[in-house]
Design a protein around this motif. Structure first.
Motif, PDB file in Angstrom:
ATOM      1  N   MET A 137       8.748 -11.965   1.283  1.00  9.87           N
ATOM      2  CA  MET A 137      10.108 -11.549   1.599  1.00  9.87           C
ATOM      3  C   MET A 137      10.057 -10.169   2.239  1.00  9.87           C
ATOM      4  O   MET A 137       9.169  -9.373   1.953  1.00  9.87           O
ATOM      5  N   ILE A 138      11.026  -9.900   3.096  1.00  6.43           N
ATOM      6  CA  ILE A 138      11.064  -8.615   3.798  1.00  6.43           C
ATOM      7  C   ILE A 138      12.447  -8.027   3.599  1.00  6.43           C
ATOM      8  O   ILE A 138      13.434  -8.755   3.616  1.00  6.43           O
ATOM      9  N   SER A 139      12.516  -6.720   3.432  1.00  7.24           N
ATOM     10  CA  SER A 139      13.856  -6.148   3.432  1.00  7.24           C
ATOM     11  C   SER A 139      13.853  -4.771   4.050  1.00  7.24           C
ATOM     12  O   SER A 139      12.951  -3.959   3.821  1.00  7.24           O
ATOM     13  N   LEU A 140      14.829  -4.537   4.861  1.00  4.37           N
ATOM     14  CA  LEU A 140      15.017  -3.218   5.428  1.00  4.37           C
ATOM     15  C   LEU A 140      16.212  -2.651   4.668  1.00  4.37           C
ATOM     16  O   LEU A 140      17.312  -3.184   4.751  1.00  4.37           O
ATOM     17  N   GLY A 141      15.974  -1.609   3.874  1.00  5.86           N
ATOM     18  CA  GLY A 141      17.039  -1.099   3.007  1.00  5.86           C
ATOM     19  C   GLY A 141      18.269  -0.701   3.802  1.00  5.86           C
ATOM     20  O   GLY A 141      18.158  -0.309   4.960  1.00  5.86           O
ATOM     21  N   ALA A 142      19.420  -0.796   3.159  1.00  3.89           N
ATOM     22  CA  ALA A 142      20.664  -0.462   3.833  1.00  3.89           C
ATOM     23  C   ALA A 142      20.646   1.000   4.268  1.00  3.89           C
ATOM     24  O   ALA A 142      21.220   1.380   5.276  1.00  3.89           O
ATOM     25  N   SER A 143      19.966   1.818   3.511  1.00  6.99           N
ATOM     26  CA  SER A 143      19.875   3.233   3.863  1.00  6.99           C
ATOM     27  C   SER A 143      18.963   3.408   5.076  1.00  6.99           C
ATOM     28  O   SER A 143      18.888   4.495   5.627  1.00  6.99           O
ATOM     29  N   GLU A 144      18.283   2.340   5.467  1.00 13.45           N
ATOM     30  CA  GLU A 144      17.355   2.352   6.604  1.00 13.45           C
ATOM     31  C   GLU A 144      16.243   3.345   6.410  1.00 13.45           C
ATOM     32  O   GLU A 144      15.627   3.781   7.375  1.00 13.45           O
ATOM     33  N   ILE A 145      15.978   3.745   5.176  1.00 11.38           N
ATOM     34  CA  ILE A 145      14.843   4.639   5.020  1.00 11.38           C
ATOM     35  C   ILE A 145      13.702   3.952   4.283  1.00 11.38           C
ATOM     36  O   ILE A 145      12.729   4.576   3.946  1.00 11.38           O
ATOM     37  N   ASN A 146      13.849   2.665   4.015  1.00 12.94           N
ATOM     38  CA  ASN A 146      12.680   1.977   3.493  1.00 12.94           C
ATOM     39  C   ASN A 146      12.553   0.571   4.042  1.00 12.94           C
ATOM     40  O   ASN A 146      13.538  -0.104   4.317  1.00 12.94           O
ATOM     41  N   ILE A 147      11.312   0.175   4.244  1.00 13.20           N
ATOM     42  CA  ILE A 147      11.025  -1.196   4.644  1.00 13.20           C
ATOM     43  C   ILE A 147      10.167  -1.769   3.526  1.00 13.20           C
ATOM     44  O   ILE A 147       9.114  -1.215   3.206  1.00 13.20           O
ATOM     45  N   GLY A 148      10.656  -2.826   2.897  1.00 14.80           N
ATOM     46  CA  GLY A 148       9.955  -3.360   1.733  1.00 14.80           C
ATOM     47  C   GLY A 148       9.455  -4.779   1.965  1.00 14.80           C
ATOM     48  O   GLY A 148      10.050  -5.540   2.728  1.00 14.80           O
ATOM     49  N   PHE A 149       8.361  -5.111   1.285  1.00 16.55           N
ATOM     50  CA  PHE A 149       7.795  -6.454   1.372  1.00 16.55           C
ATOM     51  C   PHE A 149       7.510  -6.942  -0.019  1.00 16.55           C
ATOM     52  O   PHE A 149       6.988  -6.188  -0.844  1.00 16.55           O
ATOM     53  N   VAL A 150       7.820  -8.196  -0.280  1.00 19.64           N
ATOM     54  CA  VAL A 150       7.355  -8.777  -1.534  1.00 19.64           C
ATOM     55  C   VAL A 150       6.046  -9.495  -1.219  1.00 19.64           C
ATOM     56  O   VAL A 150       5.991 -10.339  -0.318  1.00 19.64           O
ATOM     57  N   VAL A 151       4.997  -9.089  -1.918  1.00 17.98           N
ATOM     58  CA  VAL A 151       3.680  -9.715  -1.718  1.00 17.98           C
ATOM     59  C   VAL A 151       3.162 -10.195  -3.072  1.00 17.98           C
ATOM     60  O   VAL A 151       3.730  -9.874  -4.112  1.00 17.98           O
ATOM     61  N   ASP A 152       2.076 -10.961  -3.058  1.00 18.11           N
ATOM     62  CA  ASP A 152       1.447 -11.345  -4.321  1.00 18.11           C
ATOM     63  C   ASP A 152       0.829 -10.094  -4.943  1.00 18.11           C
ATOM     64  O   ASP A 152       0.308  -9.243  -4.225  1.00 18.11           O
ATOM     65  N   GLU A 153       0.863 -10.047  -6.261  1.00 12.28           N
ATOM     66  CA  GLU A 153       0.359  -8.856  -6.936  1.00 12.28           C
ATOM     67  C   GLU A 153      -1.088  -8.536  -6.515  1.00 12.28           C
ATOM     68  O   GLU A 153      -1.451  -7.381  -6.386  1.00 12.28           O
ATOM     69  N   ASN A 154      -1.862  -9.590  -6.303  1.00 15.38           N
ATOM     70  CA  ASN A 154      -3.258  -9.384  -5.892  1.00 15.38           C
ATOM     71  C   ASN A 154      -3.384  -8.705  -4.537  1.00 15.38           C
ATOM     72  O   ASN A 154      -4.447  -8.216  -4.198  1.00 15.38           O
ATOM     73  N   ASP A 155      -2.315  -8.730  -3.787  1.00 14.11           N
ATOM     74  CA  ASP A 155      -2.374  -8.154  -2.445  1.00 14.11           C
ATOM     75  C   ASP A 155      -1.864  -6.723  -2.387  1.00 14.11           C
ATOM     76  O   ASP A 155      -1.767  -6.151  -1.300  1.00 14.11           O
ATOM     77  N   ILE A 156      -1.524  -6.134  -3.548  1.00 12.13           N
ATOM     78  CA  ILE A 156      -1.008  -4.756  -3.515  1.00 12.13           C
ATOM     79  C   ILE A 156      -2.007  -3.842  -2.830  1.00 12.13           C
ATOM     80  O   ILE A 156      -1.665  -3.123  -1.888  1.00 12.13           O
ATOM     81  N   GLU A 157      -3.251  -3.877  -3.323  1.00 14.63           N
ATOM     82  CA  GLU A 157      -4.219  -2.912  -2.802  1.00 14.63           C
ATOM     83  C   GLU A 157      -4.464  -3.077  -1.309  1.00 14.63           C
ATOM     84  O   GLU A 157      -4.353  -2.100  -0.569  1.00 14.63           O
ATOM     85  N   PRO A 158      -4.800  -4.303  -0.839  1.00 18.84           N
ATOM     86  CA  PRO A 158      -4.993  -4.426   0.613  1.00 18.84           C
ATOM     87  C   PRO A 158      -3.740  -4.052   1.402  1.00 18.84           C
ATOM     88  O   PRO A 158      -3.852  -3.415   2.469  1.00 18.84           O
ATOM     89  N   ALA A 159      -2.570  -4.373   0.883  1.00 12.70           N
ATOM     90  CA  ALA A 159      -1.348  -4.074   1.639  1.00 12.70           C
ATOM     91  C   ALA A 159      -1.133  -2.558   1.719  1.00 12.70           C
ATOM     92  O   ALA A 159      -0.879  -2.012   2.795  1.00 12.70           O
TER      93      ALA A 159
END
Ligand code: ASP
Ligand code: MG
Length: 463
Positions: free
Chosen positions: A418-440
């Motif tokens: 999932m992708i989200s660009l915060g309404a404040s437009e100061i953050n871009i967030g991604f939902v990834v698998d927990e195992n992918d935190i480090e590589p991401a």
């Protein structure tokens, strides 16, 4: 006048306290007011005493009380050499230990640790540390005076989460703190604790010392507020993942808020809101590395040419996907969905919607089963756990359309849920698998901060 707040790790033992005294000494000309936390770990121990007492675990309680007593006696032995103050402080520590035992007994008899009792217990941590630190300053030729925060931090009676009564606090803080400052003394006082108008001890919530410092700093019109902790301010990423994470010299309050919301652990920005509202600069500094200026948090930054500021992540996220099973209008659907969230007091961290479907990232899954039953009345529900939110924060993301492309390409090969660009437009967030935190996190950091050719790494912002 400035406010200096030293957290638990900054006063955890005598060498830490000696560093604090040197730091305060270096700022004497700016007339500091010093707020201290309890020595690291003591607040937890005191609250454990509350729980153990309610279960009548007297042996464990006695052990904890003597651990606390011995630790503070050791501080006195190591920091104070003059006989008279040494005996006085040891006497006080014994009295406090005795009071802790009495409180514990009272709780055991009642069979319940009420919030009133919890606050009374928890306050001893700050009362002990501040008393010793004030005297240790005197020992090092700093004119210091102990001020009991319960004289000025007047709160309502919402024990454990008490709310300061602003006009009373302001009046009392001026009366208690200004005279010593004017006479050339350094007032040493406690964060976190307060008292009701009837003088019953309260606390303003765990980690509340930052708030105590910011609130009083704003009321006394401080020139600056310094929050001393054990890291070099805010970094571009979690250093346990990114070895060469860079230090951020300046950031805005909104950036700091966004970061803390997504798991950066340095400070809770809401606690410094009173200072930000008054445009008082707040520095987050490292008491183990005082020559470094730390991170300055300001209301807004005028000429900041950075693009992204930092990368944060939040673990243990569950993604809930809902597809409307009826032909609802979008607003009905969303309303129904959020009514359920509201009913179960569950916070939606990140949301992505279309007219008939919605994905919500949550971390609190306590009521998820019941919530699913409710959702099933109007939607098909599925959920998957073991997810994480990784996000890039920076005020200038909104002015740099090209950055989104760079961010995406850097995550090539990582499954994004999932992708989200915060309404404040100061953050871009991604939902990834927990195992992918480090590589991401690493990939994003490489792209945004490690590449020397990368634009947007101005020297005035990053070290
Ligand atoms: N000592 C308190 C706590 O540990 C308050 C603070 O340190 O800010 O929560
Ligand atoms: Mg603490």
């Amino acid at each position: 006048m400035i406010v200096m707040k030293f957290g638990g790790t900054s006063v955890e033992d005598s060498s830490a306290i000696l560093r604090v005294i040197e730091i305060v000494k270096s700022e004497l000309s700016r007339k500091p007011v010093v707020f201290v936390s309890a020595c690291a770990g003591v607040t937890n121990q005191l609250l454990r005493i509350a729980n153990l007492s309610a279960d009548s675990k007297k042996g464990e309680v006695d052990d904890l009380i003597s651990t606390i007593k011995t630790r503070h006696e050791k501080l006195v032995d190591e920091l104070i050499s003059s006989e008279l103050p040494k005996n006085y402080l040891k006497g006080k520590i014994s009295v406090y230990a005795h009071e802790l035992r009495n409180l514990s007994q009272a709780i055991a008899i009642l069979g319940e640790a009420t919030n009133v009792a919890r606050d009374a217990l928890a306050a001893y941590g700050e009362r002990l540390s501040s008393m010793i630190i004030a005297q240790a300053m005197e020992e090092k030729e700093v004119k210091a005076t102990l001020v009991d925060a319960r004289e000025f931090m007047i709160t309502n009676s919402n024990y454990t989460q008490a709310v300061p009564i602003f006009d009373k606090v302001e009046k009392n803080a001026k009366e208690s703190l200004m005279p010593p400052i004017l006479q050339g003394y350094v007032p040493v006082t406690q964060g976190f604790i307060g008292a009701t108008e009837k003088r019953i001890t309260t606390t303003i919530g765990r980690g509340g010392s930052d708030y105590s410092a910011a609130l009083i700093g704003s009321m006394l019109d401080a020139d600056e507020i310094q929050i001393w902790t054990d890291v070099d301010g805010v970094l571009t990423a979690d250093p346990s993942i990114v070895k060469d994470a860079r230090r951020i010299k300046k950031m805005t309050f909104s950036e700091a808020s966004e970061l803390s919301y997504f798991g950066a652990k340095v400070l809770h920005p809401l606690t410094i809101l009173p200072a930000i509202e008054k445009d008082i600069p707040v520095y987050v500094r490292n008491s183990r590395n005082p020559s470094y200026r730390g991170t300055l948090i300001t209301k807004r930054e005028k000429s900041d040419s950075s693009v992204a500021k930092s990368i944060a992540y939040k673990e243990h996220i569950t993604l809930v996907n809902l597809v409307s099973s009826r032909m609802f209008l979008a607003h009905d659907f969303l309303e129904e969905v959020f009514e359920v969230f509201n009913k179960y007091k569950t916070i939606a961290h990140t949301v992505a919607t279309s007219e008939v479907s919605i994905s919500v990232a949550v971390d609190d899954t306590t009521n998820l089963d019941e919530m699913k039953k409710e959702f099933e009345r109007f939607a098909e529900v599925s959920s998957s756990n073991g997810k994480a939110i990784v996000c890039v924060v920076g005020e200038n993301l909104r002015n740099n359309p090209g950055i989104v492309g760079r961010i995406f390409s850097s995550l090539d090969g990582i499954r994004i849920n999932m992708i989200s660009l915060g309404a404040s437009e100061i953050n871009i967030g991604f939902v990834v698998d927990e195992n992918d935190i480090e590589p991401a996190v690493r990939a994003l950091h490489d792209e945004l901060f490690s590449n020397p050719l990368s634009p947007g790494l101005p020297k005035e912002i990053f070290d």
